[in-house]
Design an enzyme around this catalytic site. Structure first.
Site, PDB file in Angstrom:
ATOM      1  N   SER A  59      -3.210  -7.739   2.929  1.00 33.73           N
ATOM      2  CA  SER A  59      -3.498  -7.593   4.355  1.00 33.73           C
ATOM      3  C   SER A  59      -3.984  -8.920   4.949  1.00 33.73           C
ATOM      4  CB  SER A  59      -4.551  -6.507   4.573  1.00 33.73           C
ATOM      5  OG  SER A  59      -4.099  -5.285   4.055  1.00 33.73           O
ATOM      6  N   ARG A  76      -1.778  -5.905  -8.176  1.00 35.98           N
ATOM      7  CA  ARG A  76      -0.708  -6.863  -7.899  1.00 35.98           C
ATOM      8  C   ARG A  76      -0.567  -7.912  -8.978  1.00 35.98           C
ATOM      9  NH1 ARG A  76      -3.232  -7.818  -2.153  1.00 35.98           N
ATOM     10  NH2 ARG A  76      -4.947  -7.233  -3.525  1.00 35.98           N
ATOM     11  N   HIS A 119       0.838  -1.200   0.000  1.00 38.64           N
ATOM     12  CA  HIS A 119       0.000   0.000   0.000  1.00 38.64           C
ATOM     13  C   HIS A 119       0.882   1.263   0.000  1.00 38.64           C
ATOM     14  CE1 HIS A 119      -3.205  -2.555   2.224  1.00 38.64           C
ATOM     15  NE2 HIS A 119      -3.706  -2.294   1.050  1.00 38.64           N
ATOM     16  N   LYS A 171     -16.910  -8.285   9.170  1.00 39.88           N
ATOM     17  CA  LYS A 171     -16.941  -9.017  10.438  1.00 39.88           C
ATOM     18  C   LYS A 171     -15.556  -9.366  10.958  1.00 39.88           C
ATOM     19  CE  LYS A 171     -21.168 -11.010   9.302  1.00 39.88           C
ATOM     20  NZ  LYS A 171     -21.249 -12.009   8.249  1.00 39.88           N
TER      21      LYS A 171
END
Ligand code: ADP
Length: 168
Positions: A131, A94, A21, A45
């Protein structure tokens, strides 16, 4: 882009921000007058860090980058873009797998809001950094020092050593 002031937003989950990032941010800041890193507050969630924590980590990292700001937003990216009077949405790529999804997203955003998306390709060394992968490897105690900034590394260590000590 002429004399017009160009503001871009770089929306994402950033849970947490990675060197991939950061690489996109550093390349992107050269293309625009202002770049707002926009942390989505979507009700996901399985988020690891709260939007506030994510914003905090990012602000520590962009402190010395001129024209780069960070904030969180709720709701649709295009609505947020309109509210902030952004000219461009910035996204990172990516792999070819990313292209497929990002292509759809960019077409949709252009169709519904007339906003263009600009893509920046990752540096080779971050092509596999996500991530999700960072959260998984960190939860198992793996060494991620090459893939994430030091402040994120420390927060992850803190988070997972606590979780390991008191499993729920
Ligand atoms: P989202 O949930 O919106 O995909 P992410 O935080 O996962 O949010 O990603 C935000 C943007 O950063 C996306 O455009 C994504 O493709 C890009 N991105 C994520 N990781 C990398 C990386 N390692 N290199 C380049 N771009 C990346």
């Amino acid at each position: 882009m002429g004399n017009k002031f160009v503001r871009a937003i770089f929306p994402g989950s950033f849970d947490p921000i990675t060197n991939g990032h950061l690489d996109v941010i550093k390349r992107g800041m050269r293309l625009f007058d202002e770049l707002i890193v926009a942390v989505g507050r979507s009700p996901v969630k399985n988020q690891l860090f709260t939007p506030e924590e994510r914003v905090e980590m990012i602000s520590e990292l962009i402190r010395d980058l001129p024209g780069v700001l960070v904030e969180s937003f709720e709701g649709l990216t295009v609505q947020y873009a309109a509210k902030r009077q952004a000219d461009v949405i910035l996204r990172g790529l990516r792999s070819l797998t990313d292209v497929q999804y990002e292509f759809q997203l960019a077409m949709t955003n252009r169709a519904v809001a007339g906003i263009e998306t600009v893509f920046i390709m990752t540096s080779e060394q971050y092509g596999f950094t996500s991530s999700t992968l960072i959260r998984e490897v960190a939860s198992l105690g793996g060494d991620l020092s090459n893939l994430i900034p030091e402040n994120v590394h420390q927060r992850l260590e803190g988070r997972f050593s606590r979780l390991r000590a008191a499993p729920t």
